[in-house]
Design a protein around this motif. Sequence first.
Motif, PDB file in Angstrom:
ATOM      1  N   LYS A 165       2.272   1.888  -3.426  1.00  0.00           N
ATOM      2  CA  LYS A 165       1.263   2.448  -4.334  1.00  0.00           C
ATOM      3  C   LYS A 165       1.063   3.939  -4.070  1.00  0.00           C
ATOM      4  O   LYS A 165       0.963   4.737  -5.002  1.00  0.00           O
ATOM      5  CB  LYS A 165      -0.068   1.708  -4.155  1.00  0.00           C
ATOM      6  CG  LYS A 165      -0.022   0.296  -4.696  1.00  0.00           C
ATOM      7  CD  LYS A 165      -0.902   0.190  -5.903  1.00  0.00           C
ATOM      8  CE  LYS A 165      -0.743  -1.175  -6.538  1.00  0.00           C
ATOM      9  NZ  LYS A 165      -1.425  -1.248  -7.815  1.00  0.00           N
ATOM     10  N   ILE A 166       0.999   4.305  -2.811  1.00  0.00           N
ATOM     11  CA  ILE A 166       0.791   5.721  -2.481  1.00  0.00           C
ATOM     12  C   ILE A 166       1.987   6.545  -2.984  1.00  0.00           C
ATOM     13  O   ILE A 166       1.820   7.595  -3.600  1.00  0.00           O
ATOM     14  CB  ILE A 166       0.582   5.913  -0.955  1.00  0.00           C
ATOM     15  CG1 ILE A 166      -0.708   5.204  -0.518  1.00  0.00           C
ATOM     16  CG2 ILE A 166       0.539   7.396  -0.596  1.00  0.00           C
ATOM     17  CD1 ILE A 166      -0.935   5.177   0.987  1.00  0.00           C
ATOM     18  N   LEU A 193      -5.811  -0.009  -4.661  1.00  0.00           N
ATOM     19  CA  LEU A 193      -4.941  -0.353  -3.529  1.00  0.00           C
ATOM     20  C   LEU A 193      -5.105  -1.801  -3.087  1.00  0.00           C
ATOM     21  O   LEU A 193      -4.406  -2.261  -2.198  1.00  0.00           O
ATOM     22  CB  LEU A 193      -5.235   0.570  -2.342  1.00  0.00           C
ATOM     23  CG  LEU A 193      -4.742   2.007  -2.483  1.00  0.00           C
ATOM     24  CD1 LEU A 193      -5.124   2.811  -1.264  1.00  0.00           C
ATOM     25  CD2 LEU A 193      -3.234   2.055  -2.691  1.00  0.00           C
ATOM     26  N   ILE A 220      -2.751   9.105   1.792  1.00  0.00           N
ATOM     27  CA  ILE A 220      -2.953   9.561   0.410  1.00  0.00           C
ATOM     28  C   ILE A 220      -3.016  11.085   0.381  1.00  0.00           C
ATOM     29  O   ILE A 220      -2.371  11.738  -0.448  1.00  0.00           O
ATOM     30  CB  ILE A 220      -4.239   8.942  -0.188  1.00  0.00           C
ATOM     31  CG1 ILE A 220      -4.069   7.430  -0.339  1.00  0.00           C
ATOM     32  CG2 ILE A 220      -4.579   9.587  -1.531  1.00  0.00           C
ATOM     33  CD1 ILE A 220      -5.318   6.686  -0.772  1.00  0.00           C
ATOM     34  N   ASP A 280      -0.284   5.919  -7.390  1.00  0.00           N
ATOM     35  CA  ASP A 280      -1.224   5.026  -8.059  1.00  0.00           C
ATOM     36  C   ASP A 280      -2.192   4.471  -7.006  1.00  0.00           C
ATOM     37  O   ASP A 280      -2.028   3.358  -6.523  1.00  0.00           O
ATOM     38  CB  ASP A 280      -0.417   3.904  -8.734  1.00  0.00           C
ATOM     39  CG  ASP A 280      -1.306   2.786  -9.254  1.00  0.00           C
ATOM     40  OD1 ASP A 280      -2.513   3.036  -9.474  1.00  0.00           O
ATOM     41  OD2 ASP A 280      -0.781   1.668  -9.440  1.00  0.00           O
ATOM     42  N   THR A 281      -3.179   5.295  -6.653  1.00  0.00           N
ATOM     43  CA  THR A 281      -4.047   4.898  -5.540  1.00  0.00           C
ATOM     44  C   THR A 281      -5.419   4.432  -6.003  1.00  0.00           C
ATOM     45  O   THR A 281      -6.311   4.217  -5.186  1.00  0.00           O
ATOM     46  CB  THR A 281      -4.218   6.073  -4.551  1.00  0.00           C
ATOM     47  OG1 THR A 281      -4.632   7.220  -5.284  1.00  0.00           O
ATOM     48  CG2 THR A 281      -2.918   6.378  -3.839  1.00  0.00           C
ATOM     49  N   ILE A 298       0.835  -1.205   0.000  1.00  0.00           N
ATOM     50  CA  ILE A 298       0.000   0.000   0.000  1.00  0.00           C
ATOM     51  C   ILE A 298       0.872   1.259   0.000  1.00  0.00           C
ATOM     52  O   ILE A 298       0.633   2.211  -0.743  1.00  0.00           O
ATOM     53  CB  ILE A 298      -0.939  -0.022   1.225  1.00  0.00           C
ATOM     54  CG1 ILE A 298      -1.924  -1.180   1.065  1.00  0.00           C
ATOM     55  CG2 ILE A 298      -1.651   1.307   1.410  1.00  0.00           C
ATOM     56  CD1 ILE A 298      -2.808  -1.417   2.265  1.00  0.00           C
ATOM     57  N   VAL A 341      -5.085   4.976   5.675  1.00  0.00           N
ATOM     58  CA  VAL A 341      -4.749   5.011   4.248  1.00  0.00           C
ATOM     59  C   VAL A 341      -5.174   6.333   3.616  1.00  0.00           C
ATOM     60  O   VAL A 341      -4.388   6.977   2.915  1.00  0.00           O
ATOM     61  CB  VAL A 341      -5.370   3.798   3.525  1.00  0.00           C
ATOM     62  CG1 VAL A 341      -5.173   3.910   2.020  1.00  0.00           C
ATOM     63  CG2 VAL A 341      -4.756   2.503   4.044  1.00  0.00           C
TER      64      VAL A 341
END
Length: 646
Positions: A614-615, A623, A639, A619-620, A611, A635
């Motif tokens: 991705k953040i 997730l 973000i 690219d959220t 996660i 989360v």
Amino acid sequence: MPDHFFRVPGDFIRPGTLTAGGLQAQRDRFAADPEHYWRGLGDSLDWIHEYSQVKDVSFDRADFRIRWFYDGVLNVSANCIDRHLRTRADQTAIIFEGDDPGVSQHITYAQLSEAVNKRANLLKAHGVKKGDRVTIYMPMVPEAAYFMLACARVGAVHSVVFGGFSPDSIAGRILDCQSDIVITANEGLRGGKTIPLKANVDLALLQCPNVRHVLVVEHTPAHYLTHDGRDISVPKALESMSADCPPEPMNAEDPLFILYTSGSTGKPKGVLHTTAGYLAWAAYTHQTVFDYQDGDVYWCTADIGWVTGHSYVLYGPLANGGTTLMFEGVPNYPTVSRFWQVIDKHQVNIFYTAPTAIRALMRDGEAPVKASSRASLRLLGSVGEPINPEAWLWYHKVVGDSRCPIVDTWWQTETGGILISPVPGATPLKPGSATQPLPGVQPCLVDAEGKVLDGATEGNLCLTDSWPGQMRTVFGDHARFLETYFSTYPGMYFTGDGCRRDEDGYYWITGRVDDVLNVSGHRLGTAEVESALVAHSDVTEAAVVGYPHDIKGQGIWCYVTLKQGVEGTDALKVELRNWVRQEIGPIASPDVIQFAPGLPKTRSGKIMRRILRKIAEGDTSNLGDISTLADPSVVADLIEGAKGLG
Ligand code: WT7
């Protein structure tokens, strides 16, 4: 053949160049009789006692062994120097180009021999014996090469620590391998600035009471502090040394060097390479991949503190009786034309550098390149990380004037030398692909369960059998060696890289699949940066991930949880960044610090890096499942906090 291949121009081929037919013949010879094929490599070395046994390998953990040419006796420095003296005494072995463009020097094989013999005697005079570990913390100057070869001559095991590492990092490496001699210089020079190498060693040694002597090379006129009885001035001590030191007879499997490299967990590992297999592989690959032939001037820009410097600045080229250029400086000093000026000045034929350098130079446009001739160039090389096709095409078109093939060479500290790479006179190129394994190299792609995947596919890159240059152990921790490389997929060496194989059987390395970062071609464990951060008194927890960075390939993104009551200011970010630089070295400098009141953890307390990655990548949209998190609300906060940081 599909039109996306770059065919090597016909006039690249010289007599002796390995062409498609020759390469296929090598592959056929390997397939028909591997032992006979490997003998060809062993026989390229000069032996004190010939070997008879070629290979003894089992990757089975219960019965593990890797031995090559293992009843032979030889010496690496004799292979890199003495055997060339009859025919090449007056040929240049090393061209030194200083940080200052006014400084350069040609060192012949005869001069190299004298320099190395004297330093070998100097080591002996200070009690260094076969098997002892010697730490070398030096700038990119010929003295570094002399001392590495001097270690090899007396049978000592060198551990070179990159000059950009901090006192703490030096100390950790000295203590891990129990080295009681350190070789350094008063100062290094890079980009017009001085690097306080000796002062760093002094700080490191506060933690290393076991160190008996520091040998100090006087590279600049600057004064340095001397600890009486411990520190020795190299130029002074050399005055009384003889230029004759017979090479120590070494078994093929005696250690040659230790080089520390980062893994996904814990402290850096001491990768151990041995004598004959390592040298045979460095020499074979240097000759084959770079089409190295007599008279060629070859320049690898890597620092001697990394494995690329060991295998392709020093050991491979010198084992082949070549001329190797050592550059002390940086690509953008005094100007961004420096690389190209050095190529013209020394008429370099083969140039080997890293994608990060190419991408940085691309930013300055074509003019600084075009201001040089580069007519001497015939081959370009790339190493350290995947080269993006845009950078490949620029390197090819602008630097190589659409004339020079590019060898994109995949390998690792652990592999000792190149494993997957084009052979320039033989392999059609595809920008961004390391193309195909060298003869004798047996890669395979496996899925997460260890099932071997055939054909065009993507998976984890493993090697099913050994090659002579393979590392033999982690110094002092053989269990860690087996655990790290041979337990994920039993019976195979696991590289830690992901890889795609296309319909032409070409390999495309996609990057690390473990928690290892590749920042400007330098390897760093996320765990190392995390432990540096949590060592700061304001930090309770840290999680570090990589994210795509235009120049560095990967940047370092740090999620940091502060102690209760500590305010997350910009000033604290600066302080933490400096803290990490000081703990590990400038290469570990965080690019982004994001204060994170909470980190995404499973109910059992495990941080979900997927996660965080991705953040950091921005690219959220997908997730994945976050319902297993102890507190899913962190989360959204992360973000929000990440906006505008990367
Ligand atoms: C990792 C090894 C040995 C060279 C210097 C780095 C990455 C290396 C390539 C390449 C794609 C590459 C891999 C590998 N890497 N060369 N040509 N294409 N990736 O040595 O510090 O031991 O790092 O560098 O991820 O595992 P290292």
